[in-house]
Design an enzyme around this catalytic site. Structure first.
Site, PDB file in Angstrom:
ATOM      1  N   TYR A   1      50.573  32.245  25.683  1.00 56.26           N
ATOM      2  CA  TYR A   1      51.687  31.675  24.944  1.00 56.26           C
ATOM      3  C   TYR A   1      51.824  30.187  25.211  1.00 56.26           C
ATOM      4  CZ  TYR A   1      54.262  32.985  29.253  1.00 56.26           C
ATOM      5  OH  TYR A   1      54.662  33.166  30.554  1.00 56.26           O
TER       6      TYR A   1
ATOM      7  N   HIS B   1      38.660  34.124  43.643  1.00 53.43           N
ATOM      8  CA  HIS B   1      39.250  34.416  42.336  1.00 53.43           C
ATOM      9  C   HIS B   1      39.840  33.162  41.664  1.00 53.43           C
ATOM     10  CE1 HIS B   1      38.548  38.403  43.599  1.00 53.43           C
ATOM     11  NE2 HIS B   1      39.718  38.672  44.147  1.00 53.43           N
TER      12      HIS B   1
HETATM   13  O1  LIG Z   1      39.923  40.958  45.697  1.00 58.18           O
HETATM   14  C1  LIG Z   1      41.053  41.330  45.859  1.00 58.18           C
HETATM   15  O2  LIG Z   1      41.803  41.573  44.774  1.00 58.18           O
HETATM   16  C2  LIG Z   1      42.955  42.393  44.872  1.00 58.18           C
HETATM   17  C3  LIG Z   1      43.749  42.127  43.617  1.00 58.18           C
HETATM   18  O3  LIG Z   1      43.016  42.523  42.513  1.00 58.18           O
HETATM   19  P1  LIG Z   1      43.765  42.916  41.173  1.00 58.18           P
HETATM   20  O4  LIG Z   1      42.680  43.107  40.201  1.00 58.18           O
HETATM   21  O5  LIG Z   1      44.537  44.158  41.471  1.00 58.18           O
HETATM   22  O6  LIG Z   1      44.680  41.800  40.846  1.00 58.18           O
HETATM   23  C4  LIG Z   1      43.769  42.094  46.096  1.00 58.18           C
HETATM   24  O7  LIG Z   1      44.803  43.032  46.234  1.00 58.18           O
HETATM   25  C5  LIG Z   1      42.873  42.170  47.309  1.00 58.18           C
HETATM   26  O8  LIG Z   1      43.602  41.752  48.457  1.00 58.18           O
HETATM   27  C6  LIG Z   1      41.684  41.268  47.169  1.00 58.18           C
HETATM   28  O9  LIG Z   1      40.771  41.549  48.207  1.00 58.18           O
END
Ligand SMILES: O=C1O[C@H](COP(=O)(O)O)[C@@H](O)[C@H](O)[C@H]1O
Ligand SMILES: NC(=O)C1=CN([C@@H]2O[C@H](COP(=O)(O)OP(=O)(O)OC[C@H]3O[C@@H](n4cnc5c(N)ncnc54)[C@H](OP(=O)(O)O)[C@@H]3O)[C@@H](O)[C@H]2O)C=CC1
Length: 752
Positions: free
Chosen positions: A643, A500
């Site tokens: 912002y 991510h």
């Molecule tokens: O890929 C994942 O993402 C989630 C968080 O995703 P979000 O869209 O709720 O921010 C994370 O909780 C998880 O551990 C991870 O595998």
């Protein structure tokens, strides 16, 4: 032509291709010139010497650069050359001569006849070819070697010499059997031979919202509207474009005559009984249906081992479907209609028979229409390949496209990720694999490029001259609750950073892509990832949450999770400093921070700008110039916002400065519900838009950055610094930032 020995061209060549990689063996050979040089046997080497000195890879172009194989390998000291007397290490093999096999694929075609064979002959005639070589023609047409020679001889010009030198083409080598063996050997899905042009059948005919995405469609990655139906996407399509058929109620109709045959979309959620399917995938599919984004004809199948009826699946998923708050009229009706399109099939993940049964059920729903199939693998990664094998063999669309969305994790490190890709590609082409990183589907991440490339005020500042550091921050205010078993095998670096946060970084830092094409964007992302230094242990801090009591409530430690092994040292928090070694970002620290069980749930990108040189107002800020730095914040969640922190004069007669925000808060500016990331990504996959999915080379580059440090952390058993559940994380993160002259922006206390 005596060199064209039949055993080389037939089944034995099949074997060498088939083994593991499906690539010619040369691809496994080293990427440096070996001692075996064709110059020993090449009569014209001296004439090319000047060029050799300038060749792009630094090696003489006609040295036997074994890296010229399809996919070079970087390791160099344990490889061997086969000789008559057995395997000889390359370094000791000066005397082993090489031989060159040239295969003209499509040998019966116009280009081959008119250009390629005459060019090869001219090279040969002029003594440019190495001493040892053989040429194979390869095509579907049935032909003997002799027939091939006749065919090509008509276009060779030096009649006399031709007759002498064509004697090299000895019979039986370029025969139909070699054709067959090559056919098997490459293992390329037949579809890869298909033309990449859209057919007359376009989903846009049936897609109610096509016009809304039209602007983007014009820029779609493959040059065609993303929701045109690309028949080359089929898992096991047929190579000729004019002999494909669509099943209709009245029988088979050739595709060319089937403009009026509508398509239908079958979505199979594999792992339908699981957490992600319930929480995200079915709700996203419903939201798309609710907003009229799905095509007119579609059906959704849940697939898992659990025994369930269609009705039970509907009950299960109906609990998590929600209506858009801003348009809740008729929601109940729509939900009912949606649920009626949902079905369930129980089966094992490694049973081709069970997938064959699914195929039958899909066909019953698809009858009369051209079927396109999307599989969503919402299952643990250890069964990805089984499912892909079974689905591709028994449940892929016969005359529409088949695509597969693959959930993370894509391996645990560079090696396992490469292995996963290799296994998937035994059954799928890269174009069919949609590796999902749901952060790329988030509104603010999608907006990053718009912000950068369509606002003159930002792009000129987007470099080391103005930006002091960039921070990518992810925090959750809950622990691994319920997912400890999965999480412990991965840890926060693999769970959040390597995918991510790194994806966001790549989008943030890439150069301007040539166009908004998916391929152009992904090319730029790969480039920037490959310009980065692998993360060093000294630039990483790891932490793990411990139990904590607050306000009479107690919060568990990570290790209290019953699915987590006792004494686990898996990090639930990490901070890291990364660097991009290119002209734009040289010396700018990119700091990442990700943690579970922290004080808040937030994901944001923070860009801290340099101090204003010779700032006339510096005395108004005291000694702490950092306090006056401009900061651009893109808050991905919650409460999406962009912002910019600026210094401003407090209104009034005196001269007092104040820190203020130019604030674009989405919920104030756009009174609509922002779609969930899974909605956007599912729709893109349906439309064949790959821009927001991870290409395999991106994945390789991402793993290359983190694999060494992950390995070191594990090998050295580095213990994480404990931090209390609900805190701001380990203190080590502050030291890490300080080492790079950075202060974490989210801890400044300035944000609301
Ligand atoms: O890929 C994942 O993402 C989630 C968080 O995703 P979000 O869209 O709720 O921010 C994370 O909780 C998880 O551990 C991870 O595998
Ligand atoms: N949940 C989440 O928030 C997120 C999940 N992901 C990824 O999505 C995928 C699915 O996640 P999630 O739904 O949480 O996973 P689950 O653990 O809930 O598994 C999904 C389904 O797979 C089957 N299954 C589970 N374990 C096994 C096993 N060992 N062998 C065979 N089948 C098994 C079960 O179905 P049955 O027994 O009925 O066959 C289960 O319902 C995973 O790859 C995960 O990493 C990614 C981001 C976030």
């Amino acid at each position: 032509m005596a060199r064209c020995v039949s055993s080389h061209c037939s089944s034995s060549s099949t074997l060498s291709f088939n083994n593991a990689t499906n690539l010619p063996r040369t691809s496994l050979l080293p990427s440096r010139p070996t001692a075996i040089s064709e110059s020993l046997t090449h009569p014209k080497t001296h004439l090319r010497l000047q060029f050799q000195l300038k060749s792009s890879n630094g090696y003489p172009p006609n040295a036997v650069s074994l890296q010229d194989g399809l996919a070079g390998n970087s390791a160099s000291n344990d490889r061997f050359v086969e000789t008559k007397t057995g395997q000889v290490p390359i370094s000791q093999s000066e005397n082993v001569e090489s031989t060159l096999s040239i295969t003209v694929v499509g040998a019966s075609g116009d280009l081959a006849k008119k250009k390629i064979f005459p060019a090869l002959f001219a090279l040969y005639y002029e003594d440019w070819l190495p001493e040892h070589f053989q040429i194979f023609g390869y095509a579907r047409s049935k032909m003997t070697d002799e027939e091939l020679r006749n065919l090509i001889s008509r276009t060779l010009t030096f009649e006399l010499i031709k007759s002498l030198k064509m004697a090299r083409c000895v019979s039986s080598h370029c025969s139909s059997s070699s054709t067959l063996s090559f056919n098997n050997a490459t293992n390329l899905p037949r579809t890869s031979l298909l033309p990449s042009r859209p057919t007359a059948i376009s989903e846009s005919l049936t897609h109610p919202k096509t016009h809304l995405r039209l602007q983007f469609q014009l820029k779609s990655s493959n040059g065609y509207p993303p929701n045109a139906v690309f028949l080359q996407d089929g898992l096991a399509g047929n190579s000729a474009s004019n002999d494909r058929f669509v099943e209709t109620k009245t029988g088979q109709v050739p595709i060319s005559q089937s403009e009026n045959v509508e398509s239908t979309l079958s979505i199979t959620v594999v792992g339908a009984s699981g957490d992600l399917a319930k929480k995200k995938i079915f709700p996203a599919l419903f939201a798309l249906y609710y907003e009229d984004w799905l095509p007119e004809h579609f059906q959704i199948f849940g697939y898992a081992r659990s025994k369930m009826t269609d009705e039970e699946l509907r009950n299960l998923i109906s609990r998590t479907l929600t209506c858009r708050i801003d348009k809740s009229e008729n929601c109940g009706d729509k939900m009912e209609r949606f649920l009626q399109r949902c079905f369930y099939h129980s089966g094992l993940y490694d049973s081709e028979e069970n997938f064959g049964e699914l195929d039958q059920k899909l066909k019953e729903k698809e009858i009369g229409r051209q079927p396109n199939r999307l599989f969503y693998l919402s299952i643990p990664p250890n069964i990805f390949v089984d499912v892909v094998r079974c689905a591709s063999r028994r449940a892929s669309s016969e005359n529409g496209w088949t695509r597969v969305i693959v959930e993370k994790p894509f391996g645990r490190d560079a090696q396992s990720s490469g292995e996963l890709t290799r296994c998937l590609k035994q059954y799928l082409t890269e174009d069919q694999i949609f590796r999902i990183d749901h952060y790329l589907g988030k509104e603010l991440v999608e907006n990053l490029s718009v912000l950068r490339f369509s606002n003159l005020v930002f792009e000129p500042l987007w470099c080391r001259n103005y930006i002091r550091n960039v921070q990518l921050i992810f925090s959750e205010d809950f622990g691994t609750e319920g997912r400890g078993g999965y999480f412990d095998n991965y840890g926060i670096i693999r769970d959040i950073m390597q995918n991510h946060l790194l994806q966001i970084l790549a989008l943030f830092a890439m150069e301007t892509p040539v166009t908004l094409d998916g391929e152009d964007i992904r090319n730029e992302k790969v480039k920037v990832l490959r310009s980065m230094r692998p993360v060093k242990l000294e630039n990483v801090v790891v932490g793990q949450y411990k139990g904590h009591s607050k306000g009479g409530k107690s919060y568990p430690a990570y290790r209290d999770d019953p699915t987590v092994p006792k004494g686990s040292i898996t990090p639930t928090f990490a901070a890291a400093a990364l660097f991009i070694d290119n002209a734009r970002w040289d010396g700018v620290p990119f700091l990442m921070k990700a943690g579970k069980a922290l004080h808040t749930r937030r994901a944001e990108i923070r860009v801290q700008f340099r101090h204003v040189p010779g700032n006339l107002y510096s005395r108004n800020f005291g000694t702490d110039l950092d306090k006056a730095t401009n900061e651009l914040v893109l808050r991905v969640q919650p409460d999406e916002a962009i912002y910019l922190k600026i210094n401003n004069k407090v209104p009034g007669l005196g001269m007092r400065l104040d820190r203020s925000d130019l604030n674009l808060l989405y919920k104030s500016r756009y009174p609509i519900e922002i779609p969930d990331a899974y909605e956007r990504l599912l729709l893109d996959a349906i439309e064949g838009e790959r821009r927001l999915f991870i290409r395999s080379d991106e994945l390789d580059a991402a793993w290359a950055l983190f694999t060494p440090v992950l390995r070191e952390l594990e090998e050295k058993n580095i213990s994480p610094e404990l931090y209390p559940y609900g805190s701001r994380g380990p203190v080590g993160a502050h030291y890490l930032a300080a080492n790079h002259n950075v202060r974490w922006g989210d801890l400044s206390g300035e944000d609301s």
